[in-house]
Design a protein around this motif. Structure first.
Motif, short mmCIF file in Angstrom:
data_model
loop_
_atom_site.label_atom_id
_atom_site.label_comp_id
_atom_site.label_asym_id
_atom_site.label_seq_id
_atom_site.Cartn_x
_atom_site.Cartn_y
_atom_site.Cartn_z
N ALA A 1 -35.07 104.31 90.38
CA ALA A 1 -33.66 103.80 90.96
C ALA A 1 -32.72 102.87 91.19
N GLN B 1 -31.39 102.69 87.65
CA GLN B 1 -30.70 103.52 87.77
C GLN B 1 -29.50 103.23 87.92
N GLU B 2 -29.22 102.43 89.57
CA GLU B 2 -28.09 102.44 90.34
C GLU B 2 -27.19 101.36 89.29
N ALA C 1 -22.99 101.42 88.20
CA ALA C 1 -22.58 99.95 88.13
C ALA C 1 -21.98 99.72 87.58
#
Length: 74
Positions: A44, A47-48, A52
């Motif tokens: 996660a 992926q963030e 960004a």
């Protein structure tokens, strides 16, 4: 007859209790759960970070396009 059934029932209950998971098996299951949670959190976070970075790249590309459009034609 009741005594025989009682003895069989007690033997069956004892067998089921004895066949439960050991402390090592419980610890291994808890470690597996913790490892799975850590892997999911890492995915996660990755992926963030990618989202960004994609947003930053998109913003930079839009700013570059805007700057090129604002330049006077030669």
């Amino acid at each position: 007859m009741k005594k025989v059934l009682s003895i069989i029932a007690i033997a069956a209950i004892t067998t089921f209790v004895a066949c439960g998971p050991s402390a090592e098996e419980k610890a291994a299951a808890e470690k597996l759960t913790a490892d799975s949670i850590a892997a999911a959190e890492a995915a996660a976070a990755e992926q963030e970070a990618a989202a960004a970075q994609a947003a930053a790249d998109s913003t930079a590309a839009a700013a570059d396009t805007t700057a090129k459009a604002a330049e006077p034609a030669k």
